[in-house]
Design an enzyme around this catalytic site. Structure first.
Site, PDB file in Angstrom:
ATOM      1  CG  HIS A 173      -9.175  -3.952  -2.775  1.00  0.00           C
ATOM      2  ND1 HIS A 173      -8.046  -3.894  -3.576  1.00  0.00           N
ATOM      3  CD2 HIS A 173      -8.703  -3.950  -1.499  1.00  0.00           C
ATOM      4  CE1 HIS A 173      -6.963  -3.882  -2.815  1.00  0.00           C
ATOM      5  NE2 HIS A 173      -7.340  -3.904  -1.549  1.00  0.00           N
ATOM      6  CB  CYS A 201      -0.906   0.038   1.237  1.00  0.00           C
ATOM      7  SG  CYS A 201      -1.961  -1.398   1.484  1.00  0.00           S
ATOM      8  CG  HIS A 251      -9.086  -5.925   2.651  1.00  0.00           C
ATOM      9  ND1 HIS A 251      -8.355  -7.057   2.356  1.00  0.00           N
ATOM     10  CD2 HIS A 251      -8.435  -4.901   2.048  1.00  0.00           C
ATOM     11  CE1 HIS A 251      -7.307  -6.719   1.622  1.00  0.00           C
ATOM     12  NE2 HIS A 251      -7.332  -5.417   1.425  1.00  0.00           N
ATOM     13  CG  HIS A 256      -6.060  -0.585   2.305  1.00  0.00           C
ATOM     14  ND1 HIS A 256      -7.235  -0.435   1.600  1.00  0.00           N
ATOM     15  CD2 HIS A 256      -5.516  -1.759   1.874  1.00  0.00           C
ATOM     16  CE1 HIS A 256      -7.390  -1.453   0.781  1.00  0.00           C
ATOM     17  NE2 HIS A 256      -6.363  -2.275   0.929  1.00  0.00           N
ATOM     18  CD  GLU A 315     -26.961  14.035  13.807  1.00  0.00           C
ATOM     19  OE1 GLU A 315     -26.342  14.791  14.569  1.00  0.00           O
ATOM     20  OE2 GLU A 315     -27.870  14.430  13.041  1.00  0.00           O
TER      21      GLU A 315
END
Length: 249
Positions: free
Chosen positions: A207, A105, A124, A122, A151
């Site tokens: 993903h 990443c 999943h 990140h 809200e």
């Protein structure tokens, strides 16, 4: 006591001092703690996902391909910032744990830091994946996720220096297509950032999601707010409830 030279890397002392601190808010301590929390939420199951924090001229990144709930501070990678995204060999690692791989990443995290972020997450999340599929079915591949009159939208920034979204605002999150390799997402992620300059997140179809914030706390709470909204959106869709309220209807 041995003097530690910051310029040394794994060939020397590997700059272990960069990940040694009693401060719970230090990135080397905070990343493992965040990953444990994210694992409990089902966001980083099976070694997936990742977290990175920028502190000054250093970027701290969780390793790739490891059980995220078991990460230790001494397993954290450290990059000097700024650093090139490509090629990987040009990145300025000043600490590389032995027998571990840098996060795939990394260039995507760097894209967030280039926008001024202090932390990028990140996940999943299954809810994130589900909304990308629902948007594709309803709007096609060019559609983005939109929701209003909820809200929890107030937990998402309106844009850099623009305050937070309001109840009646429509939250929009761009969606990009997945690729076979994580790093290959970078170009489309950066394009989405350009097309949606106020966004703090980008969904990746089938993903997961990338979420960033000015600080680790803001990135975390924004990620939590988004996941709440994604879960709610999936449930709303199951009951044929619209995500965006048309006030003029």
């Amino acid at each position: 006591m041995v003097d530690i030279k910051p310029e040394q890397t794994q060939e020397g002392n590997n700059n272990d001092h960069l990940v040694q601190s009693d401060d719970p808010e230090h990135p080397a301590n905070l990343i493992p703690e965040l990953c444990r929390k994210f694992y409990s939420l089902g966001w980083v199951t099976g070694t997936g996902g990742g977290t990175s924090i920028r502190r000054g001229e250093h970027i701290f990144i969780a390793p790739s391909g490891v059980q995220k709930e078991l990460i230790k501070p001494n397993e954290i990678f450290v990059l000097s910032y700024p650093t090139p995204k490509y090629p990987p060999s040009a990145r300025k690692y000043i600490r590389k744990p032995s027998a571990l791989n840098p996060s795939a990443c990394t260039p995507l995290f760097l894209a967030a830091f280039d926008r001024g972020a202090g932390c990028c997450i990140h996940t999943h999340s299954q809810w994130a994946v589900m909304v990308t599929l629902l948007v594709e079915r309803e709007k096609g591949k060019s559609g983005c996720f939109e929701i209003s009159n909820i809200e929890q939208i107030k937990g998402i920034p309106r844009g850099k220096g623009k305050g937070m979204l309001g109840f009646f605002d429509t939250l929009k999150i761009p969606i990009i297509e997945n690729t076979a390799f994580e790093e290959d997402l970078t170009e489309s992620l950066e394009k989405a950032m350009e097309e949606y300059p106020d966004t703090y997140a980008v969904l990746v179809r089938r993903h997961g999601i990338y979420v960033w914030g000015d600080t680790p706390a803001k990135a975390k709470t924004q990620c939590e707010s988004l996941d709440y909204l994604f879960q709610l959106a999936v449930q709303m869709h199951a009951h044929s409830l619209p995500w965006v309220v048309n006030e003029s209807a």
